[in-house]
Motif scaffolding. Structure first.
Motif, PDB file in Angstrom:
ATOM      1  N   MET A  81       0.753  -1.210  -0.218  1.00 13.27           N
ATOM      2  CA  MET A  81       0.013   0.011   0.020  1.00 13.27           C
ATOM      3  C   MET A  81       0.893   1.377   0.054  1.00 13.27           C
ATOM      4  O   MET A  81       2.147   1.228   0.637  1.00 13.27           O
ATOM      5  N   LEU A  82       0.390   2.192  -0.521  1.00  8.93           N
ATOM      6  CA  LEU A  82       1.043   3.774  -0.310  1.00  8.93           C
ATOM      7  C   LEU A  82       0.499   4.228   0.899  1.00  8.93           C
ATOM      8  O   LEU A  82      -0.534   4.001   1.408  1.00  8.93           O
ATOM      9  N   PRO A  83       1.172   5.158   1.644  1.00  5.80           N
ATOM     10  CA  PRO A  83       0.901   5.604   2.838  1.00  5.80           C
ATOM     11  C   PRO A  83      -0.260   6.417   2.896  1.00  5.80           C
ATOM     12  O   PRO A  83      -0.866   6.684   4.001  1.00  5.80           O
ATOM     13  N   GLY A  84      -0.278   7.457   1.864  1.00  8.50           N
ATOM     14  CA  GLY A  84      -1.641   8.437   2.126  1.00  8.50           C
ATOM     15  C   GLY A  84      -1.188   9.502   3.117  1.00  8.50           C
ATOM     16  O   GLY A  84      -0.202   9.621   3.398  1.00  8.50           O
ATOM     17  N   GLU A  85      -2.015  10.121   3.691  1.00 12.02           N
ATOM     18  CA  GLU A  85      -1.850  11.184   4.495  1.00 12.02           C
ATOM     19  C   GLU A  85      -1.328  10.868   5.919  1.00 12.02           C
ATOM     20  O   GLU A  85      -0.795  11.616   6.818  1.00 12.02           O
ATOM     21  N   ALA A  86      -2.016   9.706   6.236  1.00 10.85           N
ATOM     22  CA  ALA A  86      -1.697   9.190   7.614  1.00 10.85           C
ATOM     23  C   ALA A  86      -0.197   8.945   7.895  1.00 10.85           C
ATOM     24  O   ALA A  86       0.100   9.077   9.094  1.00 10.85           O
ATOM     25  N   GLY A  87       0.513   8.550   7.004  1.00 13.73           N
ATOM     26  CA  GLY A  87       1.993   8.217   7.064  1.00 13.73           C
ATOM     27  C   GLY A  87       2.149   6.830   7.551  1.00 13.73           C
ATOM     28  O   GLY A  87       1.363   6.014   8.265  1.00 13.73           O
ATOM     29  N   ALA A  88       3.223   6.013   7.194  1.00 10.37           N
ATOM     30  CA  ALA A  88       3.313   4.438   7.450  1.00 10.37           C
ATOM     31  C   ALA A  88       3.401   4.281   9.034  1.00 10.37           C
ATOM     32  O   ALA A  88       2.895   3.243   9.268  1.00 10.37           O
ATOM     33  N   ASP A  89       4.074   5.297   9.714  1.00  5.30           N
ATOM     34  CA  ASP A  89       4.404   5.034  11.171  1.00  5.30           C
ATOM     35  C   ASP A  89       3.011   4.601  11.814  1.00  5.30           C
ATOM     36  O   ASP A  89       2.791   3.937  12.647  1.00  5.30           O
ATOM     37  N   GLN A  90       1.969   5.693  11.651  1.00  8.85           N
ATOM     38  CA  GLN A  90       0.676   5.683  12.216  1.00  8.85           C
ATOM     39  C   GLN A  90       0.176   4.564  11.768  1.00  8.85           C
ATOM     40  O   GLN A  90      -0.959   3.979  12.547  1.00  8.85           O
ATOM     41  N   LEU A  91      -0.130   4.287  10.516  1.00  7.70           N
ATOM     42  CA  LEU A  91      -0.771   2.868   9.924  1.00  7.70           C
ATOM     43  C   LEU A  91      -0.414   1.694  10.589  1.00  7.70           C
ATOM     44  O   LEU A  91      -1.061   0.882  11.088  1.00  7.70           O
ATOM     45  N   VAL A  92       0.805   1.604  11.016  1.00  4.58           N
ATOM     46  CA  VAL A  92       1.449   0.497  11.339  1.00  4.58           C
ATOM     47  C   VAL A  92       0.943   0.228  12.932  1.00  4.58           C
ATOM     48  O   VAL A  92       0.774  -0.617  13.551  1.00  4.58           O
ATOM     49  N   ALA A  93       1.393   1.516  13.727  1.00  2.00           N
ATOM     50  CA  ALA A  93       1.284   1.491  14.975  1.00  2.00           C
ATOM     51  C   ALA A  93      -0.410   1.314  15.435  1.00  2.00           C
ATOM     52  O   ALA A  93      -0.604   0.550  16.404  1.00  2.00           O
ATOM     53  N   SER A  94      -1.352   1.839  14.552  1.00  2.00           N
ATOM     54  CA  SER A  94      -2.836   1.525  14.768  1.00  2.00           C
ATOM     55  C   SER A  94      -3.371   0.137  14.397  1.00  2.00           C
ATOM     56  O   SER A  94      -4.370  -0.247  14.607  1.00  2.00           O
ATOM     57  N   GLY A  95      -2.287  -0.559  13.643  1.00  2.00           N
ATOM     58  CA  GLY A  95      -2.879  -1.874  13.167  1.00  2.00           C
ATOM     59  C   GLY A  95      -3.695  -1.681  11.845  1.00  2.00           C
ATOM     60  O   GLY A  95      -3.942  -2.989  11.419  1.00  2.00           O
ATOM     61  N   GLN A  96      -3.459  -0.765  11.289  1.00  2.00           N
ATOM     62  CA  GLN A  96      -4.320  -0.729   9.851  1.00  2.00           C
ATOM     63  C   GLN A  96      -3.258  -1.065   8.896  1.00  2.00           C
ATOM     64  O   GLN A  96      -3.714  -1.638   7.726  1.00  2.00           O
ATOM     65  N   ALA A  97      -2.055  -1.414   9.120  1.00  2.00           N
ATOM     66  CA  ALA A  97      -1.068  -2.172   8.330  1.00  2.00           C
ATOM     67  C   ALA A  97      -0.073  -2.857   9.067  1.00  2.00           C
ATOM     68  O   ALA A  97      -0.010  -2.477  10.405  1.00  2.00           O
ATOM     69  N   ASP A  98       0.186  -4.254   8.972  1.00  2.00           N
ATOM     70  CA  ASP A  98       0.928  -5.070   9.445  1.00  2.00           C
ATOM     71  C   ASP A  98       2.426  -4.636   9.565  1.00  2.00           C
ATOM     72  O   ASP A  98       2.899  -4.877  10.437  1.00  2.00           O
ATOM     73  N   PHE A  99       2.771  -4.349   8.427  1.00  2.00           N
ATOM     74  CA  PHE A  99       4.401  -3.711   8.373  1.00  2.00           C
ATOM     75  C   PHE A  99       4.441  -2.594   7.509  1.00  2.00           C
ATOM     76  O   PHE A  99       3.552  -2.028   6.644  1.00  2.00           O
ATOM     77  N   GLY A 100       5.478  -2.020   7.810  1.00  2.00           N
ATOM     78  CA  GLY A 100       5.778  -0.741   7.028  1.00  2.00           C
ATOM     79  C   GLY A 100       7.125  -0.464   6.916  1.00  2.00           C
ATOM     80  O   GLY A 100       7.969  -1.021   7.195  1.00  2.00           O
ATOM     81  N   ILE A 101       7.344   0.685   5.930  1.00  2.00           N
ATOM     82  CA  ILE A 101       8.599   1.197   5.705  1.00  2.00           C
ATOM     83  C   ILE A 101       8.756   2.533   6.505  1.00  2.00           C
ATOM     84  O   ILE A 101       7.825   3.572   6.265  1.00  2.00           O
ATOM     85  N   SER A 102       9.905   2.655   7.093  1.00  2.00           N
ATOM     86  CA  SER A 102      10.074   3.962   7.885  1.00  2.00           C
ATOM     87  C   SER A 102      11.482   4.439   7.865  1.00  2.00           C
ATOM     88  O   SER A 102      12.292   3.944   7.024  1.00  2.00           O
ATOM     89  N   ALA A 103      12.097   5.216   8.860  1.00  2.00           N
ATOM     90  CA  ALA A 103      13.492   5.584   8.770  1.00  2.00           C
ATOM     91  C   ALA A 103      13.719   5.512  10.155  1.00  2.00           C
ATOM     92  O   ALA A 103      12.924   5.800  11.070  1.00  2.00           O
ATOM     93  N   GLN A 104      14.967   5.479  10.732  1.00  2.00           N
ATOM     94  CA  GLN A 104      15.571   5.487  12.061  1.00  2.00           C
ATOM     95  C   GLN A 104      15.056   6.864  12.639  1.00  2.00           C
ATOM     96  O   GLN A 104      14.694   6.889  13.788  1.00  2.00           O
ATOM     97  N   GLU A 105      14.991   8.105  11.930  1.00  2.00           N
ATOM     98  CA  GLU A 105      15.013   9.361  12.436  1.00  2.00           C
ATOM     99  C   GLU A 105      13.365   9.531  12.741  1.00  2.00           C
ATOM    100  O   GLU A 105      13.053   9.910  13.971  1.00  2.00           O
ATOM    101  N   THR A 106      12.576   9.110  12.043  1.00  2.00           N
ATOM    102  CA  THR A 106      11.192   9.285  12.518  1.00  2.00           C
ATOM    103  C   THR A 106      11.035   8.162  13.396  1.00  2.00           C
ATOM    104  O   THR A 106       9.748   8.634  14.277  1.00  2.00           O
ATOM    105  N   LEU A 107      11.142   7.081  13.110  1.00  2.00           N
ATOM    106  CA  LEU A 107      10.858   6.036  14.449  1.00  2.00           C
ATOM    107  C   LEU A 107      11.289   6.276  15.641  1.00  2.00           C
ATOM    108  O   LEU A 107      10.492   6.049  16.701  1.00  2.00           O
ATOM    109  N   THR A 108      12.568   6.723  15.746  1.00  3.81           N
ATOM    110  CA  THR A 108      12.991   7.416  17.128  1.00  3.81           C
ATOM    111  C   THR A 108      11.998   8.367  17.736  1.00  3.81           C
ATOM    112  O   THR A 108      11.809   8.403  18.923  1.00  3.81           O
ATOM    113  N   GLU A 109      11.596   9.300  16.872  1.00  2.00           N
ATOM    114  CA  GLU A 109      10.540  10.249  17.460  1.00  2.00           C
ATOM    115  C   GLU A 109       9.310   9.837  17.748  1.00  2.00           C
ATOM    116  O   GLU A 109       8.744  10.168  19.008  1.00  2.00           O
TER     117      GLU A 109
END
Length: 327
Positions: free
Chosen positions: A67-95
């Motif tokens: 899937m493409l992330p849309g406005e919500a962003g990958a981290d939020q979709l993964v955190a909320s369980g709307q996606a099982d896996f995602g692509i992120s980066a260390q800087e955004t995941l740290t925050e």
């Protein structure tokens, strides 16, 4: 004879029913999985498209939707369980982790940071000191000014003398022709595209200026619930992803073809050239693809804290895991 024929028909009928039930069970065991990208598809994602095209996910009992992330962003979709896996980066995941967003990195796609500040050669920007009096085009994140400041301080330059503007949806090539002098790019895509365009760039890689800026970008993520309650699915997903990225390491051009076939809107020449550049960098000097080190997570979190980008220290050990990588 009639009894034998009747027995044979009953046996065949039972066997057919048994096979039918088995097929149904196998079908039920296939798990639907959602993977959300961080951006539009590119060669950072090739191993995932290879794993899908060559049936590696299917071998693991997974039916993966990319899937493409849309406005919500990958981290939020993964955190909320709307996606099982995602692509992120260390800087955004740290925050995200500092904000109690339960996302975990389970594999580094590229072993070393390939990003940096790029400018057309005729701008004559050859070092961070040259950023003074120039216009930087970014996306409005606080980390951008902090990184600029960190690099410029090493050369006694002042980040306050940089005009920082938001590029919006403009791409690098349009922006540098219009109103900016330099921008933060990933060389494996934009830098390679510049080569194909015959446009020479000056490039200051972050890793040339600070070891702490050699962080993992991008990474594959999941959420803490998946780690704790669906570890077998995570294990299966990473087994297939690892196989996909290893194929891309060993066969960059064939891997590029799989990405082109899956996403026909991409420029085939750019995909093939980018893949040739990037494939050796997936694993690089690590003992295996996907490996992450605690020191890399700790160093970058310390840098973020020192530069006022974090409100508290990161529990680096909880932010990532190597446990789902194949041995």
């Amino acid at each position: 004879m009639k009894k034998f024929v009747l027995f044979l028909m009953i046996a065949l009928s039972l066997a057919a029913c048994s096979n039918s039930e088995g097929a149904s069970t196998d079908a039920q065991e296939t798990k639907d999985v959602k993977l959300v990208l961080d951006w539009t598809p590119n060669t950072n994602h090739t191993g995932l498209y290879v794993a899908k095209a060559k049936g590696y996910f299917e071998e693991q009992g997974l039916d993966v939707e990319i899937m493409l992330p849309g406005e919500a962003g990958a981290d939020q979709l993964v955190a909320s369980g709307q996606a099982d896996f995602g692509i992120s980066a260390q800087e955004t995941l740290t925050e995200a982790r500092i904000q109690d967003i339960p996302v975990v990195s389970i594999g580094a796609i590229i072993q070393h940071n390939t990003s940096g500040f790029a400018s057309p050669k005729d701008k004559d920007i050859t070092s961070p000191a040259d950023y003074e009096g120039k216009t930087y085009g970014g996306w409005g994140a606080p980390v951008e000014k902090a990184v600029l400041d960190s690099l410029m301080k090493k050369e006694d330059a002042d980040v306050e003398k940089v005009d920082i503007v938001n590029m919006g949806n403009s791409d690098f090539f349009t922006a540098v022709e219009r109103d900016i002098d330099f921008a933060w790019i990933y060389y494996g895509w934009t830098g390679v595209e510049a080569e194909l365009r015959g446009q020479e760039l000056n490039m200051q890689y972050l890793t040339d200026y600070s070891e702490k800026l050699d962080y993992y970008t991008p990474v594959i993520t999941t959420n803490e619930t998946m780690v704790e309650e669906d570890s077998e699915i995570v294990q299966s997903f990473m087994a297939a992803a690892t196989k996909g990225y290893q194929f891309a390491i060993d066969h960059p051009q064939e891997a590029a073809d799989h990405l082109i076939e899956a996403v026909p809107d991409l420029d085939p020449e750019l995909v093939r050239a980018s893949q040739e550049w990037l494939s050796p960098k997936y694993k690089d000097d690590a003992e295996r693809w996907g490996q992450q080190e605690l020191s890399v997570w700790s160093n970058y979190a310390e840098w973020m804290l020192e530069n006022g980008l974090l409100e508290e220290e990161l529990d680096a050990e909880a932010a990532f895991t190597n446990e789902f990588l194949p041995q």
